[in-house]
Scaffold this motif. Sequence first.
Motif, PDB file in Angstrom:
ATOM      1  N   UNK A   1       0.824  -1.207   0.000  1.00 33.30           N
ATOM      2  CA  UNK A   1       0.000   0.000   0.000  1.00 33.30           C
ATOM      3  C   UNK A   1       0.860   1.260   0.000  1.00 33.30           C
ATOM      4  N   UNK A   2       1.992   1.254   0.686  1.00 32.43           N
ATOM      5  CA  UNK A   2       2.862   2.435   0.684  1.00 32.43           C
ATOM      6  C   UNK A   2       3.494   2.671  -0.685  1.00 32.43           C
ATOM      7  N   UNK A   3       4.009   1.599  -1.307  1.00 30.69           N
ATOM      8  CA  UNK A   3       4.641   1.789  -2.620  1.00 30.69           C
ATOM      9  C   UNK A   3       3.633   2.221  -3.669  1.00 30.69           C
ATOM     10  N   UNK A   4       2.452   1.639  -3.650  1.00 35.64           N
ATOM     11  CA  UNK A   4       1.431   2.025  -4.623  1.00 35.64           C
ATOM     12  C   UNK A   4       0.938   3.446  -4.349  1.00 35.64           C
ATOM     13  N   UNK A   5       0.823   3.811  -3.081  1.00 34.85           N
ATOM     14  CA  UNK A   5       0.345   5.154  -2.732  1.00 34.85           C
ATOM     15  C   UNK A   5       1.360   6.234  -3.093  1.00 34.85           C
ATOM     16  N   UNK A   6       2.620   5.997  -2.787  1.00 40.72           N
ATOM     17  CA  UNK A   6       3.630   7.015  -3.026  1.00 40.72           C
ATOM     18  C   UNK A   6       4.125   7.065  -4.464  1.00 40.72           C
ATOM     19  N   UNK A   7       4.204   5.922  -5.099  1.00 40.44           N
ATOM     20  CA  UNK A   7       4.800   5.867  -6.435  1.00 40.44           C
ATOM     21  C   UNK A   7       3.777   5.629  -7.539  1.00 40.44           C
ATOM     22  N   UNK A   8       2.517   5.702  -7.248  1.00 37.90           N
ATOM     23  CA  UNK A   8       1.402   5.456  -8.163  1.00 37.90           C
ATOM     24  C   UNK A   8       1.374   3.974  -8.563  1.00 37.90           C
ATOM     25  N   UNK A   9       0.279   3.518  -9.086  1.00 36.17           N
ATOM     26  CA  UNK A   9       0.197   2.110  -9.496  1.00 36.17           C
ATOM     27  C   UNK A   9       1.191   1.722 -10.595  1.00 36.17           C
ATOM     28  N   UNK A  10       1.807   2.702 -11.246  1.00 32.96           N
ATOM     29  CA  UNK A  10       2.795   2.365 -12.277  1.00 32.96           C
ATOM     30  C   UNK A  10       3.991   1.623 -11.698  1.00 32.96           C
ATOM     31  N   UNK A  11       4.178   1.697 -10.378  1.00 36.72           N
ATOM     32  CA  UNK A  11       5.275   0.975  -9.748  1.00 36.72           C
ATOM     33  C   UNK A  11       5.110  -0.530  -9.913  1.00 36.72           C
ATOM     34  N   UNK A  12       3.883  -0.969 -10.169  1.00 36.18           N
ATOM     35  CA  UNK A  12       3.631  -2.397 -10.371  1.00 36.18           C
ATOM     36  C   UNK A  12       4.276  -2.915 -11.654  1.00 36.18           C
ATOM     37  N   UNK A  13       4.688  -2.008 -12.537  1.00 39.05           N
ATOM     38  CA  UNK A  13       5.350  -2.418 -13.775  1.00 39.05           C
ATOM     39  C   UNK A  13       6.748  -2.969 -13.532  1.00 39.05           C
ATOM     40  N   UNK A  14       7.267  -2.824 -12.324  1.00 35.80           N
ATOM     41  CA  UNK A  14       8.588  -3.349 -11.976  1.00 35.80           C
ATOM     42  C   UNK A  14       8.668  -4.842 -12.274  1.00 35.80           C
ATOM     43  N   UNK A  15       7.563  -5.549 -12.144  1.00 33.13           N
ATOM     44  CA  UNK A  15       7.570  -7.005 -12.337  1.00 33.13           C
ATOM     45  C   UNK A  15       7.966  -7.416 -13.754  1.00 33.13           C
ATOM     46  N   UNK A  16       7.822  -6.527 -14.708  1.00 31.15           N
ATOM     47  CA  UNK A  16       8.166  -6.875 -16.086  1.00 31.15           C
ATOM     48  C   UNK A  16       9.656  -6.725 -16.379  1.00 31.15           C
ATOM     49  N   UNK A  17      10.414  -6.242 -15.398  1.00 29.49           N
ATOM     50  CA  UNK A  17      11.829  -5.983 -15.608  1.00 29.49           C
ATOM     51  C   UNK A  17      12.737  -6.850 -14.746  1.00 29.49           C
ATOM     52  N   UNK A  18      12.222  -7.943 -14.198  1.00 28.71           N
ATOM     53  CA  UNK A  18      13.061  -8.889 -13.469  1.00 28.71           C
ATOM     54  C   UNK A  18      12.572 -10.305 -13.744  1.00 28.71           C
ATOM     55  N   UNK A  19      13.487 -11.246 -13.688  1.00 30.17           N
ATOM     56  CA  UNK A  19      13.174 -12.630 -14.077  1.00 30.17           C
ATOM     57  C   UNK A  19      12.166 -13.312 -13.175  1.00 30.17           C
ATOM     58  N   UNK A  20      12.185 -12.998 -11.901  1.00 30.34           N
ATOM     59  CA  UNK A  20      11.289 -13.667 -10.955  1.00 30.34           C
ATOM     60  C   UNK A  20       9.925 -12.994 -10.871  1.00 30.34           C
ATOM     61  N   UNK A  21       9.709 -11.962 -11.678  1.00 30.70           N
ATOM     62  CA  UNK A  21       8.425 -11.236 -11.738  1.00 30.70           C
ATOM     63  C   UNK A  21       8.022 -10.690 -10.364  1.00 30.70           C
ATOM     64  N   UNK A  22       9.007 -10.215  -9.611  1.00 34.23           N
ATOM     65  CA  UNK A  22       8.753  -9.658  -8.288  1.00 34.23           C
ATOM     66  C   UNK A  22       8.360  -8.190  -8.406  1.00 34.23           C
ATOM     67  N   UNK A  23       7.460  -7.758  -7.522  1.00 36.91           N
ATOM     68  CA  UNK A  23       7.066  -6.358  -7.446  1.00 36.91           C
ATOM     69  C   UNK A  23       8.018  -5.640  -6.503  1.00 36.91           C
ATOM     70  N   UNK A  24       7.943  -4.315  -6.472  1.00 38.76           N
ATOM     71  CA  UNK A  24       8.880  -3.548  -5.658  1.00 38.76           C
ATOM     72  C   UNK A  24       8.821  -3.962  -4.189  1.00 38.76           C
ATOM     73  N   UNK A  25       7.630  -4.130  -3.646  1.00 44.99           N
ATOM     74  CA  UNK A  25       7.540  -4.507  -2.232  1.00 44.99           C
ATOM     75  C   UNK A  25       8.051  -5.927  -1.997  1.00 44.99           C
ATOM     76  N   UNK A  26       7.983  -6.802  -2.992  1.00 49.25           N
ATOM     77  CA  UNK A  26       8.577  -8.138  -2.874  1.00 49.25           C
ATOM     78  C   UNK A  26      10.097  -8.022  -2.773  1.00 49.25           C
TER      79      UNK A  26
END
Length: 169
Positions: free
Chosen positions: A120-145
């Motif tokens: 909730x903090x990462x999505x609130x502060x960095x907008x939902x676009x932060x969820x796009x992080x999963x497309x740039x790593x092999x394990x498909x982890x999100x920023x909070x992961x």
Amino acid sequence: MPIDVKPHAYDPGTSPELFEGVLARRVLAFAIDFVVIAIPIVLAAMFIFAFGVVTLGIGWALYWILSPASVIWAICYFGATLGGPRSATIGMRMMDLEMRTWYGEPAYFVLGAMHAIAFWLTVSFFTPFILLVCFFNQRRRLLHDIILGTVVINNAARAQSLRMAGVHA
């Protein structure tokens, strides 16, 4: 005192079945969990409304407690379910997912609660676009992961069925 640095337990190169379809099912699991969390909150709001009618408006003063109670309920829900024996929320269980630490251990209550807070903090502060992080790593982890050192994978039964079906053979 030496620090034991553990290697990543889940490698998408050697075990692709652990990550197959996780992102789409993770979105569905989030929607299911949202409903599970919202139902008691809506019921509480309806009770407060009815109580306010019966008490000629005095009971509506309880609405102030609804917001903090909602936050506490959500944190406890994620802590208890992710920290439970299956390391998965109800939505994740329905989608055959589980959360593990990057070195392969099951989640625990504090990690599950922090996972919800960090999301909730990462999505609130960095907008939902932060969820796009999963497309740039092999394990498909999100920023909070990544911050918390967790990974969401297919559970053992689903991974085995994908392995047997030869999805990535």
